[in-house]
Enzyme design. Structure first.
Site, PDB file in Angstrom:
ATOM      1  N   THR A  27       1.801 -19.924  -1.277  1.00 44.94           N
ATOM      2  CA  THR A  27       2.753 -20.655  -0.743  1.00 44.94           C
ATOM      3  C   THR A  27       2.114 -22.011  -0.632  1.00 44.94           C
ATOM      4  O   THR A  27       2.944 -23.181  -0.844  1.00 44.94           O
ATOM      5  CB  THR A  27       3.553 -20.251   0.278  1.00 44.94           C
ATOM      6  N   PHE A  34       8.891 -14.602  -2.362  1.00 48.16           N
ATOM      7  CA  PHE A  34      10.218 -13.938  -2.336  1.00 48.16           C
ATOM      8  C   PHE A  34      10.819 -13.932  -0.796  1.00 48.16           C
ATOM      9  O   PHE A  34      11.930 -14.053  -0.873  1.00 48.16           O
ATOM     10  CB  PHE A  34      10.109 -12.366  -2.696  1.00 48.16           C
ATOM     11  N   GLN A 100      -0.799  -8.764  -5.979  1.00 45.83           N
ATOM     12  CA  GLN A 100       0.498  -8.695  -6.713  1.00 45.83           C
ATOM     13  C   GLN A 100       0.947 -10.010  -7.258  1.00 45.83           C
ATOM     14  O   GLN A 100       1.839  -9.793  -8.078  1.00 45.83           O
ATOM     15  CB  GLN A 100       1.229  -8.309  -5.340  1.00 45.83           C
ATOM     16  N   ILE A 102       1.095 -13.089  -9.764  1.00 45.31           N
ATOM     17  CA  ILE A 102       1.378 -13.191 -11.363  1.00 45.31           C
ATOM     18  C   ILE A 102       0.797 -14.432 -11.511  1.00 45.31           C
ATOM     19  O   ILE A 102       1.208 -15.113 -12.590  1.00 45.31           O
ATOM     20  CB  ILE A 102       2.490 -12.732 -11.735  1.00 45.31           C
ATOM     21  N   HIS A 118       0.509  -6.241 -10.679  1.00 46.48           N
ATOM     22  CA  HIS A 118       1.777  -6.813 -11.107  1.00 46.48           C
ATOM     23  C   HIS A 118       1.699  -7.841 -12.472  1.00 46.48           C
ATOM     24  O   HIS A 118       2.556  -8.233 -12.719  1.00 46.48           O
ATOM     25  CB  HIS A 118       2.586  -7.438 -10.151  1.00 46.48           C
ATOM     26  N   CYS A 151       8.299 -11.254 -32.401  1.00 48.29           N
ATOM     27  CA  CYS A 151       6.956 -11.502 -33.147  1.00 48.29           C
ATOM     28  C   CYS A 151       6.960 -11.692 -34.584  1.00 48.29           C
ATOM     29  O   CYS A 151       8.203 -11.491 -35.109  1.00 48.29           O
ATOM     30  CB  CYS A 151       6.114 -10.225 -32.502  1.00 48.29           C
TER      31      CYS A 151
HETATM   32  P1  CNA Z   1       6.866 -11.304  -0.171  1.00 42.71           P
HETATM   33  O1  CNA Z   1       7.832 -10.046   0.136  1.00 42.71           O
HETATM   34  O2  CNA Z   1       7.576 -12.661  -0.383  1.00 42.71           O
HETATM   35  O3  CNA Z   1       6.058 -11.388   1.212  1.00 42.71           O
HETATM   36  C1  CNA Z   1       5.233 -12.648   1.132  1.00 42.71           C
HETATM   37  C2  CNA Z   1       4.727 -12.655   2.873  1.00 42.71           C
HETATM   38  O4  CNA Z   1       3.760 -13.827   2.897  1.00 42.71           O
HETATM   39  C3  CNA Z   1       5.996 -13.089   3.797  1.00 42.71           C
HETATM   40  O5  CNA Z   1       5.874 -11.905   4.964  1.00 42.71           O
HETATM   41  C4  CNA Z   1       5.514 -14.394   4.334  1.00 42.71           C
HETATM   42  O6  CNA Z   1       5.995 -14.264   5.838  1.00 42.71           O
HETATM   43  C5  CNA Z   1       4.202 -14.421   4.180  1.00 42.71           C
HETATM   44  N1  CNA Z   1       3.680 -15.818   3.799  1.00 42.71           N
HETATM   45  C6  CNA Z   1       4.332 -16.845   3.256  1.00 42.71           C
HETATM   46  N2  CNA Z   1       3.596 -17.937   3.280  1.00 42.71           N
HETATM   47  C7  CNA Z   1       2.195 -17.565   3.918  1.00 42.71           C
HETATM   48  C8  CNA Z   1       1.205 -18.440   4.382  1.00 42.71           C
HETATM   49  N3  CNA Z   1       0.960 -19.488   3.964  1.00 42.71           N
HETATM   50  N4  CNA Z   1       0.021 -17.798   5.096  1.00 42.71           N
HETATM   51  C9  CNA Z   1       0.455 -16.471   5.627  1.00 42.71           C
HETATM   52  N5  CNA Z   1       1.589 -15.759   5.110  1.00 42.71           N
HETATM   53  C10 CNA Z   1       2.527 -16.258   4.501  1.00 42.71           C
HETATM   54  O7  CNA Z   1       5.704 -11.161  -1.362  1.00 42.71           O
HETATM   55  P2  CNA Z   1       4.973 -10.042  -1.618  1.00 42.71           P
HETATM   56  O8  CNA Z   1       3.966 -10.456  -2.633  1.00 42.71           O
HETATM   57  O9  CNA Z   1       4.776  -8.855  -0.458  1.00 42.71           O
HETATM   58  O10 CNA Z   1       5.959  -9.102  -2.587  1.00 42.71           O
HETATM   59  C11 CNA Z   1       5.267  -8.551  -4.112  1.00 42.71           C
HETATM   60  C12 CNA Z   1       6.073  -9.396  -5.010  1.00 42.71           C
HETATM   61  C13 CNA Z   1       6.099 -10.872  -4.929  1.00 42.71           C
HETATM   62  C14 CNA Z   1       5.083  -9.323  -6.236  1.00 42.71           C
HETATM   63  O11 CNA Z   1       5.952  -8.391  -7.020  1.00 42.71           O
HETATM   64  C15 CNA Z   1       4.977 -10.612  -6.729  1.00 42.71           C
HETATM   65  O12 CNA Z   1       4.753 -10.564  -8.227  1.00 42.71           O
HETATM   66  C16 CNA Z   1       6.074 -11.319  -6.219  1.00 42.71           C
HETATM   67  N6  CNA Z   1       5.805 -12.876  -6.363  1.00 42.71           N
HETATM   68  C17 CNA Z   1       4.604 -13.509  -6.651  1.00 42.71           C
HETATM   69  C18 CNA Z   1       4.498 -14.844  -6.459  1.00 42.71           C
HETATM   70  C19 CNA Z   1       3.022 -15.496  -7.327  1.00 42.71           C
HETATM   71  O13 CNA Z   1       2.485 -14.931  -8.212  1.00 42.71           O
HETATM   72  N7  CNA Z   1       2.819 -16.321  -6.459  1.00 42.71           N
HETATM   73  C20 CNA Z   1       5.315 -15.556  -6.328  1.00 42.71           C
HETATM   74  C21 CNA Z   1       6.596 -14.750  -5.567  1.00 42.71           C
HETATM   75  C22 CNA Z   1       6.893 -13.509  -5.569  1.00 42.71           C
END
Ligand code: CNA
Length: 243
Positions: A27, A34, A100, A102, A118, A151
């Site tokens: 983030t 998510f 997890q 991507i 993922h 493709c």
């Molecule tokens: P999630 O369920 O959205 O959880 C993210 C967690 O991170 C939440 O509990 C937040 O409170 C916490 N959080 C947010 N910002 C911060 C920060 N700066 N410092 C500390 N904690 C923070 O996402 P998960 O990864 O648990 O869920 C898995 C999914 C989300 C996977 O399938 C991913 O592919 C998918 N995803 C990926 C991306 C990416 O690749 N960047 C972005 C959005 C979703």
């Protein structure tokens, strides 16, 4: 600071340490998660928008909605959290990262031993002949209105992302094997709600959780930091070098 020191001590004294990361670590690179406070769930349901069913049966909707999440990851930069983990690996404090995410940001930060459970958004492949292409090919085809993109063999192209409803990839099996010999797992920026990845912390003897909001594992954890992951990982890395 005492807690940072103790967490760093645990890392230093463990026989093997891995990190497990989720959307929260990214983030600070301006990628919404998510379920966090500014997550995608505010506007859509990613479990539908990024599902195998949507991709295969309603491609028009997939390329209008869920695909936008994938496109948005392309030009993002690694942040201090990704960089701290890459340095910890380089210096031998951790063995690698199971992610997890991507968004390719652990690669960009310089981590080497990465399990992308993922999938990733560097490439795409044909569901018929399995030929691989770069993600750019999909971007070009979709921007010209070729939906679903095809493709040369006539098969349908799809992203190398594990959609909700897809089988888990080989990287997940390899991550489980890594976990069998892992003493300490550093869990970063994940709500630990997506299965089966949320089973992985059970393999570790010790857990360090860095997540802004509570997770179902908090009460089984040696150290919980409900704080920003870039900040905490940076502090732990600094402490590791000072110890
Ligand atoms: P999630 O369920 O959205 O959880 C993210 C967690 O991170 C939440 O509990 C937040 O409170 C916490 N959080 C947010 N910002 C911060 C920060 N700066 N410092 C500390 N904690 C923070 O996402 P998960 O990864 O648990 O869920 C898995 C999914 C989300 C996977 O399938 C991913 O592919 C998918 N995803 C990926 C991306 C990416 O690749 N960047 C972005 C959005 C979703």
């Amino acid at each position: 600071m005492e807690k940072i020191k103790e967490a760093a001590n645990l890392i230093k004294n463990s026989s093997k340490v891995m990190a497990l990361t989720g959307a929260g670590i990214s983030t600070d690179s301006e990628i919404p998660d998510f379920r966090g406070k500014n997550g995608y769930y505010k506007d859509m349901d990613p479990v539908n928008s990024l599902s195998k069913n949507r991709l295969e049966n309603e491609p028009e909707i997939f390329y209008r909605e869920g695909y936008k999440i994938l496109l948005d990851l392309n030009d993002k930069k690694a942040n201090d959290g990704h960089i701290a983990l890459a340095k910890m690996e380089k210096d031998g404090y951790i063995k690698g990262v199971i992610t997890q995410n991507i968004d390719n940001l652990h690669f960009k930060a310089g981590s080497k031993n990465i399990y992308e459970v993922h999938g990733e958004t560097r490439g795409i492949h044909c569901t018929k002949c399995q030929k691989s292409y770069s993600f750019k090919v999909m971007e070009e085809k979709v921007s010209k209105g070729e939906i679903p993109p095809k493709c040369n063999c006539g098969g349908t192209l799809r992203p190398n992302v594990v959609m909700f409803g897809d089988m888990m990839p080989r990287d997940f099996e390899l991550a489980m094997i890594e976990m069998e010999s892992t003493e300490t797992l550093i869990v970063v920026g994940t709500s630990l709600t997506v299965s089966p990845v949320n089973m992985l912390p059970r393999y570790a003897k010790h857990l360090i959780i860095i997540n802004e909001t509570p997770t179902p594992y908090d009460s089984y954890t040696d150290f919980v930091f409900h704080e920003n992951s870039s900040k905490v990982l940076g502090e732990i890395y600094k402490e590791l070098n000072d110890l």
